[in-house]
Design a protein around this motif. Structure first.
Motif, PDB file in Angstrom:
ATOM      1  N   SER A 177      61.862 -49.119  12.489  1.00 36.98           N
ATOM      2  CA  SER A 177      60.763 -49.554  11.625  1.00 36.98           C
ATOM      3  C   SER A 177      60.893 -48.915  10.246  1.00 36.98           C
ATOM      4  CB  SER A 177      59.406 -49.178  12.245  1.00 36.98           C
ATOM      5  OG  SER A 177      59.272 -47.778  12.344  1.00 36.98           O
ATOM      6  N   LYS A 178      60.308 -49.586   9.274  1.00 35.58           N
ATOM      7  CA  LYS A 178      60.323 -49.057   7.917  1.00 35.58           C
ATOM      8  C   LYS A 178      59.239 -47.996   7.772  1.00 35.58           C
ATOM      9  CE  LYS A 178      61.951 -53.371   5.814  1.00 35.58           C
ATOM     10  NZ  LYS A 178      61.640 -54.439   4.826  1.00 35.58           N
ATOM     11  N   GLY A 179      59.508 -47.057   6.845  1.00 36.49           N
ATOM     12  CA  GLY A 179      58.518 -46.019   6.582  1.00 36.49           C
ATOM     13  C   GLY A 179      59.118 -44.635   6.724  1.00 36.49           C
ATOM     14  N   PRO A 180      58.321 -43.602   6.462  1.00 36.12           N
ATOM     15  CA  PRO A 180      58.813 -42.222   6.533  1.00 36.12           C
ATOM     16  C   PRO A 180      59.067 -41.782   7.975  1.00 36.12           C
ATOM     17  CG  PRO A 180      56.454 -42.243   6.148  1.00 36.12           C
ATOM     18  CD  PRO A 180      56.909 -43.672   6.063  1.00 36.12           C
ATOM     19  N   VAL A 181      59.873 -40.735   8.132  1.00 34.96           N
ATOM     20  CA  VAL A 181      60.157 -40.178   9.457  1.00 34.96           C
ATOM     21  C   VAL A 181      58.936 -39.449   9.997  1.00 34.96           C
ATOM     22  CG1 VAL A 181      61.527 -38.482  10.724  1.00 34.96           C
ATOM     23  CG2 VAL A 181      62.624 -39.982   9.031  1.00 34.96           C
ATOM     24  N   LEU A 182      58.283 -38.696   9.108  1.00 33.15           N
ATOM     25  CA  LEU A 182      57.122 -37.910   9.528  1.00 33.15           C
ATOM     26  C   LEU A 182      55.830 -38.636   9.200  1.00 33.15           C
ATOM     27  CD1 LEU A 182      58.073 -34.265   8.446  1.00 33.15           C
ATOM     28  CD2 LEU A 182      58.199 -35.265  10.731  1.00 33.15           C
ATOM     29  N   PHE A 183      54.870 -38.503  10.099  1.00 30.80           N
ATOM     30  CA  PHE A 183      53.531 -39.022   9.868  1.00 30.80           C
ATOM     31  C   PHE A 183      52.635 -37.841   9.521  1.00 30.80           C
ATOM     32  CE2 PHE A 183      49.307 -39.893  11.858  1.00 30.80           C
ATOM     33  CZ  PHE A 183      48.887 -40.851  10.946  1.00 30.80           C
ATOM     34  N   LYS A 184      52.060 -37.844   8.348  1.00 29.34           N
ATOM     35  CA  LYS A 184      51.182 -36.767   7.895  1.00 29.34           C
ATOM     36  C   LYS A 184      49.740 -37.253   7.886  1.00 29.34           C
ATOM     37  CE  LYS A 184      53.051 -35.881   3.918  1.00 29.34           C
ATOM     38  NZ  LYS A 184      53.284 -35.183   2.624  1.00 29.34           N
ATOM     39  N   GLN A 185      48.876 -36.447   8.479  1.00 27.17           N
ATOM     40  CA  GLN A 185      47.474 -36.842   8.569  1.00 27.17           C
ATOM     41  C   GLN A 185      46.579 -35.624   8.377  1.00 27.17           C
ATOM     42  OE1 GLN A 185      45.694 -37.999  12.471  1.00 27.17           O
ATOM     43  NE2 GLN A 185      45.340 -39.980  11.470  1.00 27.17           N
ATOM     44  N   LEU A 186      45.523 -35.780   7.586  1.00 26.27           N
ATOM     45  CA  LEU A 186      44.560 -34.701   7.418  1.00 26.27           C
ATOM     46  C   LEU A 186      43.755 -34.529   8.694  1.00 26.27           C
ATOM     47  CD1 LEU A 186      43.137 -35.098   3.793  1.00 26.27           C
ATOM     48  CD2 LEU A 186      44.360 -33.122   4.715  1.00 26.27           C
ATOM     49  N   ARG A 187      43.752 -33.314   9.219  1.00 26.52           N
ATOM     50  CA  ARG A 187      42.993 -33.010  10.423  1.00 26.52           C
ATOM     51  C   ARG A 187      42.180 -31.733  10.212  1.00 26.52           C
ATOM     52  NH1 ARG A 187      46.001 -34.982  15.932  1.00 26.52           N
ATOM     53  NH2 ARG A 187      46.679 -37.006  15.150  1.00 26.52           N
ATOM     54  N   SER A 188      41.204 -31.533  11.080  1.00 22.75           N
ATOM     55  CA  SER A 188      40.307 -30.384  10.949  1.00 22.75           C
ATOM     56  C   SER A 188      40.972 -29.131  11.504  1.00 22.75           C
ATOM     57  CB  SER A 188      38.999 -30.648  11.703  1.00 22.75           C
ATOM     58  OG  SER A 188      38.357 -31.800  11.191  1.00 22.75           O
ATOM     59  N   GLY A 189      41.034 -28.091  10.669  1.00 23.08           N
ATOM     60  CA  GLY A 189      41.646 -26.837  11.082  1.00 23.08           C
ATOM     61  C   GLY A 189      40.622 -25.751  11.330  1.00 23.08           C
TER      62      GLY A 189
END
Length: 464
Positions: A304-316
């Motif tokens: 599939s097209k797109g970046p290797v890594l998926f980055k997502q804002l999550r609660s820390g």
């Protein structure tokens, strides 16, 4: 409560341990030579220092010489076993990685066999000496509890189990208490009980006092002074607080009551956990991700097209958002920040299905761990939208954010992972996360890691 025995033990124990460690080291060196094995003299003159430093580090890490660690024999035995085991791993690894030193494996085997035997003998002798001091020479301090309210009874049960004190018992245990009237005068019965305790050798007298009676303590103090008894007050607030609590002091002046036990609020425990996180994540990055990352990246790009890594804002931790990393397992879509993955989700690619089933998609989070925004073991982080959703319907949901989020956690190894279709499932997950927060130990983290590995090998129904 620190007695002379406990005070001396904290200083005698490390001295004898280091002496024994060095004696065993030199003995193993000479035995190896006697057996005809080649051992470099560098091992004798320089690496013995490394051996000692590793032992000191391990002992500090496991709290062997702290007042808490030395208070009970089982804690000493437990920390000794852990220290020897970790010493074997670290020192052996150091010798193997150090190319400038030649040593025989026989030396390592002899050294750790002798070390284990000598420590067993050392601890056995220490146990025998403790038994003699306590039971034959009566070196322990005699103490008593005054008043039989709930806190006093709880304290009495605790003192009964302590080997480093001689518990006299509960005195002035009657329904009327130890005051004759509301003026604060001590009853004749309480005075006679105090005299009997003092005559029986009691040195410290613990009194559990309700907050409303604190203003009347001056008469009790005067009577204790007459009898040469050290009076120590314990606030009886058990009836006022339904939940377990701990007490501490700010600046040695202001008493603080904490209603939730959090082991990771102690700097020593946080240092242990962070040290483990850095070492463990560093090893994963160096020995696994260094070669596996390019392979997975190529497969993702091929499908599939797109970046290797998926980055997502999550609660820390403390509800501060951070960028959580994962291998991208879905096709590019606009719902990734709102919609959880579901079973047979058409957004998931074939390689993504494999990655999610084996939990390999979580591997980039070791970069988060190494950087400090996550920990190896802790509550799983949620999307910001889910945090806002569940904090409104689950009262204790935000408690799980008192600590860093983790790659795996107590809730996950107990079956609460993946999609949460209803609030009840999330409540159970939160309950497990809070239990972990309040009962954290280093060994619990190790247990969760092993349970995670077993679950991954067996496969999990909710991993999709």
């Amino acid at each position: 409560m620190q007695t002379r025995y406990l005070y001396l033990l904290r200083y005698v124990l490390p001295i004898t341990d280091l002496l024994m460690l060095n004696l065993v080291y030199f003995a193993a060196f000479n035995i190896s030579i006697f057996l005809g094995k080649f051992v470099s003299y560098e091992l004798l003159h320089h690496y013995v220092i490394i051996c000692n430093l590793i032992w000191v580090f391990n002992a500090l890490l496991f709290g062997m010489y702290t007042e808490y660690g030395a208070r009970r024999l089982e804690r000493i035995y437990r920390s000794t076993f852990r220290s020897i085991l970790l010493h074997c791993v670290l020192f052996s690894a150091y010798l193997l990685l150090e190319k400038n030193i030649e040593f025989s494996k026989t030396f390592v085997v002899i050294f750790y066999l002798l070390l284990a035997v000598s420590f067993v003998l050392n601890r056995f002798v220490g146990t025998a000496i403790q038994f003699l001091l306590i039971n034959k020479f009566h070196v322990t301090k005699k103490v008593a509890v005054m008043g039989g309210n709930p806190t006093g009874n709880k304290l009495a049960n605790y003192l009964t189990k302590q080997n480093n004190v001689d518990f006299y018992g509960i005195i002035a245990d009657c329904d009327e208490g130890f005051y004759s009237d509301q003026t604060g005068l001590i009853s004749e019965f309480a005075i006679s009980e105090m005299k009997a305790a003092a005559a029986g050798g009691v040195k410290d007298l613990y009194v559990s006092v309700p907050p409303e009676k604190m203003s009347m303590m001056h008469t009790l103090v005067r009577e204790a002074d007459k009898q040469c008894l050290r009076l120590k007050f314990i606030p009886d607030i058990a009836g006022s607080l339904d939940t377990p609590y701990t007490m501490s002091y700010m600046g040695d002046e202001f008493p603080i009551i904490t209603l939730r036990n959090e082991p990771l609020e102690q700097m020593g425990n946080r240092f242990k956990k962070r040290t483990f996180d850095i070492i463990f994540s560093g090893l994963v990055i160096l020995f696994i991700l260094s070669w596996l990352y390019p392979i997975i990246a190529l497969l993702i790009k091929m499908q599939s097209k797109g970046p290797v890594l998926f980055k997502q804002l999550r609660s820390g931790r403390n509800d501060e958002p951070f960028w959580c990393l994962k291998f991208r397992s879905m096709r590019m879509n606009s719902n990734s920040d709102k919609k959880q993955a579901t079973k047979n989700d058409d957004r998931i690619t074939p390689i993504g299905k494999f990655l999610r089933k084996t939990s390999l998609d979580e591997l980039p989070q070791f970069f988060n761990v190494f950087a400090g925004s996550m920990t190896v073991v802790g509550p799983r982080p949620h999307m910001l939208s889910h945090t806002e959703q569940y904090r409104a319907i689950i009262s204790e949901f935000m408690v799980r954010h008192f600590m860093k989020p983790g790659i795996t956690g107590w809730a996950q190894v107990n079956g609460f992972r993946g999609e949460t279709k209803e609030a009840g499932s999330m409540e159970k997950r939160v309950k497990h996360d809070i239990w972990y927060l309040e009962n954290w130990t280093a060994m619990l983290d190790v247990k969760i890691l092993f349970m995670t590995i077993i679950n991954v090998l067996h496969g999990e129904d909710n991993a999709y």
